[in-house]
Design a protein around this motif. Structure first.
Motif, PDB file in Angstrom:
ATOM      1  N   THR A  68      53.858  -9.852 -11.738  1.00 35.79           N
ATOM      2  CA  THR A  68      52.713 -10.664 -11.335  1.00 35.79           C
ATOM      3  C   THR A  68      51.417  -9.945 -11.676  1.00 35.79           C
ATOM      4  N   ASP A  83      52.183 -15.517 -11.512  1.00 27.38           N
ATOM      5  CA  ASP A  83      53.487 -15.135 -12.043  1.00 27.38           C
ATOM      6  C   ASP A  83      53.390 -15.078 -13.572  1.00 27.38           C
ATOM      7  N   GLN A  85      56.005 -14.229 -15.556  1.00 30.23           N
ATOM      8  CA  GLN A  85      57.285 -14.554 -16.180  1.00 30.23           C
ATOM      9  C   GLN A  85      57.558 -16.047 -16.213  1.00 30.23           C
ATOM     10  N   GLY A  86      57.022 -16.773 -15.288  1.00 27.04           N
ATOM     11  CA  GLY A  86      57.297 -18.204 -15.202  1.00 27.04           C
ATOM     12  C   GLY A  86      56.217 -19.034 -15.870  1.00 27.04           C
ATOM     13  N   ASP A  87      55.842 -20.084 -15.220  1.00 28.73           N
ATOM     14  CA  ASP A  87      54.824 -21.003 -15.710  1.00 28.73           C
ATOM     15  C   ASP A  87      53.443 -20.350 -15.571  1.00 28.73           C
ATOM     16  N   ARG A  88      52.789 -20.096 -16.684  1.00 28.89           N
ATOM     17  CA  ARG A  88      51.483 -19.421 -16.667  1.00 28.89           C
ATOM     18  C   ARG A  88      50.312 -20.400 -16.715  1.00 28.89           C
ATOM     19  N   ARG A  89      50.573 -21.685 -16.539  1.00 29.86           N
ATOM     20  CA  ARG A  89      49.481 -22.659 -16.646  1.00 29.86           C
ATOM     21  C   ARG A  89      48.390 -22.438 -15.604  1.00 29.86           C
ATOM     22  N   ALA A  90      48.757 -22.052 -14.379  1.00 28.32           N
ATOM     23  CA  ALA A  90      47.744 -21.794 -13.341  1.00 28.32           C
ATOM     24  C   ALA A  90      46.858 -20.619 -13.754  1.00 28.32           C
ATOM     25  N   ASP A  92      46.301 -19.633 -16.906  1.00 25.83           N
ATOM     26  CA  ASP A  92      45.485 -20.115 -18.032  1.00 25.83           C
ATOM     27  C   ASP A  92      44.286 -20.911 -17.521  1.00 25.83           C
ATOM     28  N   ARG A  93      44.525 -21.791 -16.544  1.00 31.94           N
ATOM     29  CA  ARG A  93      43.425 -22.594 -15.984  1.00 31.94           C
ATOM     30  C   ARG A  93      42.382 -21.711 -15.318  1.00 31.94           C
ATOM     31  N   THR A 104      44.562 -19.008 -23.214  1.00 32.77           N
ATOM     32  CA  THR A 104      46.007 -19.072 -23.067  1.00 32.77           C
ATOM     33  C   THR A 104      46.523 -17.638 -23.035  1.00 32.77           C
TER      34      THR A 104
END
Length: 133
Positions: A68, A83, A85-90, A92-93, A104
């Motif tokens: 993290t 996180d 390793q998982g979904d990095r969209r948060a 990136d936002r 990104t």
């Protein structure tokens, strides 16, 4: 006899260092997790201090076990943990809003994003060099 005083890696290129007790070298000679992640701007360039001044006041810490990244917003002093390793969209936002440009987070676990791609291994700095500087 030379001794090793500390090992520091930069898990996200251009963000704060993380100190290690010991390190694993990757097959290409780089230290595992050093510059493993980078922030890529919409124009394809990496967001680094040379082209994104907002990097300098942004504080970060890395948890290698949980993979993290915690960022501290310099304007509000609020911390936000993401996180890697998982979904990095948060993430990136959050970074896109912070830098006011689309960001990104990209990853290269096999060697990271070193400044010197022809010699990606660790950089050693001696106390003599630090005293001279």
């Amino acid at each position: 006899m030379p001794t090793l005083a500390r090992i520091r890696i930069f898990p996200v290129k251009s963000l704060d260092a993380h100190e290690l007790e010991r390190a694993k070298l990757l097959p290409i000679g780089a230290i595992e997790n050093d510059r493993r992640f980078a922030m890529r701007r919409r124009d394809g360039e990496l967001a680094v201090g040379k082209n994104s001044l907002g990097v300098f006041p942004l504080r970060s810490s890395f948890d290698p076990l949980a993979c993290t990244l915690t960022l501290v917003d310099p304007k509000t002093s609020r911390s936000h943990t993401f996180d890697l390793q998982g979904d990095r969209r948060a993430l990136d936002r959050w970074l896109s809003e912070y830098f006011d440009v689309e960001i990104t987070v990209i990853e290269n676990p096999d060697g990271g994003f070193p400044d010197d791609v022809e010699s990606p291994g660790p950089t050693l700095v001696s106390t003599g060099t630090l005293q001279a500087v």
